[in-house]
Design an enzyme around this catalytic site. Structure first.
Site, PDB file in Angstrom:
ATOM      1  CD  GLU A 303      40.737 -17.497 -18.757  1.00 44.40           C
ATOM      2  OE1 GLU A 303      40.910 -18.704 -18.491  1.00 44.40           O
ATOM      3  OE2 GLU A 303      41.678 -16.701 -18.933  1.00 44.40           O
ATOM      4  NE  ARG A 307      40.856 -20.693 -16.444  1.00 47.27           N
ATOM      5  CZ  ARG A 307      41.524 -20.097 -15.470  1.00 47.27           C
ATOM      6  NH1 ARG A 307      41.443 -20.550 -14.244  1.00 47.27           N
ATOM      7  NH2 ARG A 307      42.273 -19.042 -15.713  1.00 47.27           N
ATOM      8  CG  ASP A 436      49.063 -16.251 -25.003  1.00 44.43           C
ATOM      9  OD1 ASP A 436      47.951 -15.871 -25.403  1.00 44.43           O
ATOM     10  OD2 ASP A 436      49.273 -16.641 -23.836  1.00 44.43           O
ATOM     11  CD  GLU A 572      51.984 -20.259 -19.265  1.00 43.35           C
ATOM     12  OE1 GLU A 572      50.737 -20.185 -19.323  1.00 43.35           O
ATOM     13  OE2 GLU A 572      52.642 -19.994 -18.230  1.00 43.35           O
ATOM     14  CB  THR A 661      45.519 -22.964 -24.585  1.00 37.48           C
ATOM     15  OG1 THR A 661      46.604 -22.124 -24.216  1.00 37.48           O
ATOM     16  CG2 THR A 661      44.204 -22.397 -24.063  1.00 37.48           C
TER      17      THR A 661
END
Length: 672
Positions: A303, A307, A436, A572, A661
């Site tokens: 994360e 980010r 994913d 998404e 992502t």
């Protein structure tokens, strides 16, 4: 009588009497200034000294002797280096013209901004709207055609060779790459740290005149609606959660995850793309003055990479402000302890203040998606800094996963052990949570690196075939194609909203020359993702849906279980709509996105500022707000909305950027 007469009659004489010893009389001894006499004299003096005095004198002589030996050795090494330096210079001058950067970027490292943030490129580019209260969005993110080759140099011993290359460069008049952003020319600059021996830094080019650009595409009403939504969300964050991780809009407070201002960092490049100059400047000041990574806190490797590191790198490329690169290097270095494991598969958590890392408290496993979805960011950090350690660490992970057993036609399990390096919980395969973005980053790393890393492409293509073979089914009654899950040979008609990244990824692959049937599959899957919104009472998708495989009277394709009916403002579907519209030009994708934005405004907007996730997408009268605005709503959802509604293909050109992502665009490296 006689002696008196004699004394009186003779003159007076004075004499000196000297008594000689036998040795002196023979001429054997006495002072004669000979070396032998001096030695005997010194020895007598030495014997007359006390034992303490003799010890002190001997110590001083010994000390001086040692110092002399050391000085002689030092001078010898210095002389040796001086004599060899000219030989090294000559050798370097011969070799420099043959050096070539392995993966030069489409976007060369922007010119270092002054410490004064007022000196970075102007944020407002488009002409103002008629309304004085509305700002225009950004113009083209256009990469100029190259004008001159960017040469390479080393820092210290090759300056003379570089000067000669510059002169040759002027004569040849070859081309170099620059980027135009809001009317300013951003040029490559040297890294603030010396490069490694494997990666040479780009030479700073001389200023050139910007090439002719087409007029920026005016932003439209739907884009203006996105800007208004962003400002409303930003107002809540600024008023009630400034500098904290996430806004709690209903209670007008905040929640902390890492205590690093996640929402602010996630939103930096969104503000730049939307042209929000004032908001960007406020956020930059906070980053400069208040963002400190030296704190005793555990952060999640995945994360914080996607980010924070991704957000800082992206903002650096768009703004050219070196502040963001310096912060990116800081957090990147602090995350490296995660890779100190027996298998080189990183731990999930890092204490960025203490420099320690560990797995989750309840297991020694990491999730496959987390350890294989940090590569874009660390690879780019290596390219910018010249420090190979970042790329080496993440590339080792991909190479290791590439050869692992336990896959099913390219599909991977969800967990991997940090001690053994082996997959665990075998037999469960999904494109949802915990797996994913592994598939997403296979393709995007291949694109980022100039389409040269064939192992990545092979793994991606094999995985898509595995999806077709094992996970695709069609629902009833509308026969929607969806991606289910496989657990120990048993198919489940469960599909996470997270899986809706896949249509966009498939379309991106097709755009980059992969099989045409990937685009056909993308078109069918994006229809399914839209129906996950359209068939729900609020027009907002739940976190998880189950599809009906058999026609039943009165039943829709989509079934929602009570535990799965929350909506977290996820991006998404909007992300895939953006890709589909960008590659096809079909306006229906914009219309679908517009419906979703209106429903966000209808059911999740908080009047005092901000948006909130909700617990029940099936109850329009009371969607049960959760009092939390995820950072990705500003970092991803609204950014993709704005890009979806734009007709300017140069606004984050997908032939020059690849999104991580978390929707942070990073430059694609030029193929050799």
């Amino acid at each position: 009588m006689y002696s008196g007469a004699a004394a009186a009659g003779s003159p007076r004489r004075d004499f000196i009497s000297v008594t000689l010893g036998p040795e002196e009389a023979a001429g054997v001894g006495g002072y004669n200034n000979s070396k032998a006499w001096r030695r005997r004299s010194c020895w007598r003096k030495w014997k007359q000294l006390s034992r303490l005095q003799r010890s002190v004198i001997l110590f001083l002589f010994a000390f001086l002797a040692v110092c002399g030996v050391i000085s002689y050795t030092s001078m010898g090494e210095t002389w040796k280096s001086i004599t060899n330096k000219s030989l090294d210079d000559q050798r370097t001058e011969q070799e420099i013209p043959r050096l070539k950067l392995a993966n030069p970027a489409v976007l060369p490292a922007p010119q270092k901004a002054d410490a004064n943030h007022g000196d970075y490129p102007e944020l407002s580019l488009q002409k103002p709207l008629k309304s004085p209260h509305v700002r225009r969005g950004p113009s083209n993110l256009q990469i100029k055609a190259p004008r001159r080759d960017t040469r390479l140099k080393t820092r210290h011993d090759t300056m003379r060779a570089v000067e000669e290359l510059v002169e040759v460069d002027k004569v040849e008049k070859t081309e170099k790459s620059i980027i135009s952003w809001r009317g300013a020319v951003i040029e490559p600059d040297q890294s603030t740290e010396p490069p490694s021996s494997k990666i040479m830094e780009l030479e700073k080019p001389s200023p050139v005149e910007p090439e002719e650009q087409k007029e920026p595409v005016p932003i439209n009403e739907r884009q203006l609606a996105v800007i208004e939504a962003f400002r409303h969300a930003w107002k809540g964050y600024k008023d009630f959660a400034w500098g904290h991780d996430e806004l709690k809009p209903l209670s007008k407070s905040y929640s902390e995850w890492f205590g690093l201002g996640l929402t602010l960092i996630d939103a930096l490049d969104t503000m730049w793309i939307l042209g929000l100059k004032e908001e960007f400047e406020e956020a930059r000041k906070w980053v400069a003055n208040d963002l400190v990574f030296d704190k005793n806190v555990d952060v999640n490797l995945f994360e914080s990479t996607i980010r924070i590191l991704g957000g800082l790198l992206s903002t650096y490329h768009l703004s050219g402000d070196s502040l963001f690169l310096e912060k990116a290097k800081d957090i990147g270095n602090r995350l490296m302890p995660a890779f100190k494991t027996p298998s080189k598969i990183p731990y999930s958590d890092v204490n960025i203040g203490r420099g320690t890392a560990h797995p989750p408290r309840w297991t020694s496993d990491s999730t496959v998606a987390e350890v294989t979805s940090i590569q874009l960011e660390f690879r780019e950090l290596s390219r910018l800094t010249g420090d190979e350690k970042f790329r080496k660490a993440v590339d080792e992970v991909m190479k290791h996963v590439h050869i692992l057993s336990g896959k099913n036609d390219g599909l991977v399990p969800m967990f991997i052990n940090t001690n053994s390096g082996q997959f665990t919980h075998l037999g469960v395969y999904t494109l949802g949570a915990r797996a994913d973005s592994y598939y997403e980053y296979l393709l995007k790393q291949w694109i980022q690196g100039g389409k040269k890393e064939n192992e990545l492409l092979e793994d991606y293509m094999r995985a898509i075939e595995g999806v077709k073979k094992h996970l695709l089914q069609r629902s009833e009654p509308k026969k929607l194609t969806f991606v289910g899950e496989l657990a120990h040979g048993h198919f489940s008609a469960k599909m996470d909203h997270l899986v809706c990244f896949l249509p966009g990824t498939l379309a991106l692959g097709a755009h980059n020359g992969l099989a045409a049937d990937h685009m056909k599959l993308a078109e069918t899957l994006i229809e399914t993702c839209y129906q996950m919104y359209a068939q729900v009472e609020t027009g907002l998708s739940p976190e998880i849906v189950h599809f009906n495989l058999h026609a039943q009277k009165g039943h829709k394709d989509v079934e929602i279980k009570p535990a799965d009916r929350h909506n977290l403002l996820r991006p998404e579907t909007v992300e895939s709509l953006f890709y589909m519209y960008r590659f096809t030009g079909d306006k229906k994708y914009q219309d679908w996105g517009w419906e979703i934005l209106q429903n966000f405004n209808r059911y999740t907007r908080v009047p005092t500022g901000g948006y909130t996730s909700i617990n029940n997408v099936q109850n329009p009268s009371n969607p049960e707000p959760r009092d939390k605005m995820e950072s990705f709503f500003l970092g991803e959802t609204l950014k993709y909305m704005f890009l979806l509604f734009s007709d300017d293909i140069d606004l984050i050109n997908l032939d020059k950027y690849v999104f991580n992502t978390e929707a942070h665009p990073l430059p694609i490296w030029v193929p050799a």
